[in-house]
Design an enzyme around this catalytic site. Sequence first.
Site, PDB file in Angstrom:
ATOM      1  N   LYS A  38      -7.212  -0.252   1.957  1.00 15.68           N
ATOM      2  CA  LYS A  38      -5.913  -0.249   1.820  1.00 15.68           C
ATOM      3  C   LYS A  38      -5.598  -1.286   3.269  1.00 15.68           C
ATOM      4  O   LYS A  38      -4.754  -1.984   3.259  1.00 15.68           O
ATOM      5  CB  LYS A  38      -5.358   0.917   2.150  1.00 15.68           C
ATOM      6  CG  LYS A  38      -5.198   1.833   0.764  1.00 15.68           C
ATOM      7  CD  LYS A  38      -4.569   0.909  -0.363  1.00 15.68           C
ATOM      8  CE  LYS A  38      -4.335   1.900  -1.646  1.00 15.68           C
ATOM      9  NZ  LYS A  38      -3.976   1.154  -2.817  1.00 15.68           N
ATOM     10  N   TYR A  80      -9.175  10.403   2.916  1.00 14.54           N
ATOM     11  CA  TYR A  80      -8.970   8.815   2.356  1.00 14.54           C
ATOM     12  C   TYR A  80     -10.007   7.961   2.483  1.00 14.54           C
ATOM     13  O   TYR A  80     -10.297   7.139   1.712  1.00 14.54           O
ATOM     14  CB  TYR A  80      -7.527   8.563   2.935  1.00 14.54           C
ATOM     15  CG  TYR A  80      -6.659   7.437   1.918  1.00 14.54           C
ATOM     16  CD1 TYR A  80      -6.570   8.082   0.601  1.00 14.54           C
ATOM     17  CD2 TYR A  80      -6.536   6.076   2.284  1.00 14.54           C
ATOM     18  CE1 TYR A  80      -5.821   7.329  -0.236  1.00 14.54           C
ATOM     19  CE2 TYR A  80      -5.940   5.406   1.437  1.00 14.54           C
ATOM     20  CZ  TYR A  80      -5.424   5.803   0.423  1.00 14.54           C
ATOM     21  OH  TYR A  80      -4.842   5.168  -0.590  1.00 14.54           O
TER      22      TYR A  80
END
Length: 270
Positions: free
Chosen positions: A166, A159
């Site tokens: 995020k 990620y």
Amino acid sequence: MTKKNALMAGRRGLVMGVANERSLAWGIAKSLHEASAELAFTYQGEALGRRVRPLAESLDSDFLVEADVTSEESLDAVFAAVGERWGGLDFLVHAIAFSDKDELKGKYLNTSRENFLRTLEISCFSFTDVCRRAAALMSGGGSLLTLTYAGAERVMPHYNVMGVAKAALEASVKYLAADLGGDNIRVNAISAGPVKTLASSAIGDFRYILKWNELNAPLQRNITIEEVGGAGLYLLSDLSSGVTGEVHHVDCGYHVVGMKRVDAPDISTV
Ligand code: NAP
């Protein structure tokens, strides 16, 4: 599609980030439509417009505007169109993220300056930018919603810079909630479990991630976009009138788990 209830009757909202019928934003749009909301959609590029138009029409919407969140002029035009046609706005869904897929494998350590800045601009700053513009149209209060992932809270394979974006997005939700609360505008996020979409297909070993979540989440399955839609409807409607600054997990409970289930099989690549 059918309208089942009047929870959002008389409410108008802009949905940003429907790419196709697998998109999380599409799950939310369907729930909003079932609750009688009136919807506008943004799309990026004419090819995507051709795909989104029939989807919008199936939810009784002919209100589509092109939007590239990296362009001031593009966003100026989107919110001018909303103001012109509706004179106001009740809610907004931001389901937009981007990173170079070559950097969603390997090590975060090797993130380039260019991709770091682009990822943060599209996946994080754009929410703040659209919130400011949307809030100017929300004279009667409103609700703003974005989508995040557990990779903001803990390290998830591949990620990488998206997890950093995020994390910043989730922090933005809190600061925006404080800035806009006095105008009765609420700001929340849904932290969704993994779902196969255009965006997620850019993440390395995504099938493995899906399988791991399915085997180890308390509900022992993956989520659907309709479940994201249900939570989205809650956060965008008066059902959640006392909720702001929240990151709500729709992940079959995966975020409470600390370790692999003892009876889950060991998996390598799936
Ligand atoms: P998706 O269907 O591919 O939607 C992503 C959307 O972002 C697309 O419509 C895409 O348009 C748009 N976008 C990217 N760059 C843009 C830009 N510069 N300007 C305007 N729009 C832009 O994928 P999704 O999985 O539903 O993603 C929606 C949100 O959910 C994202 O924030 C994602 O991080 C989040 N999320 C996804 C998962 C998952 O597993 N799928 C889990 C948790 C959170 P283009 O196609 O034209 O680029």
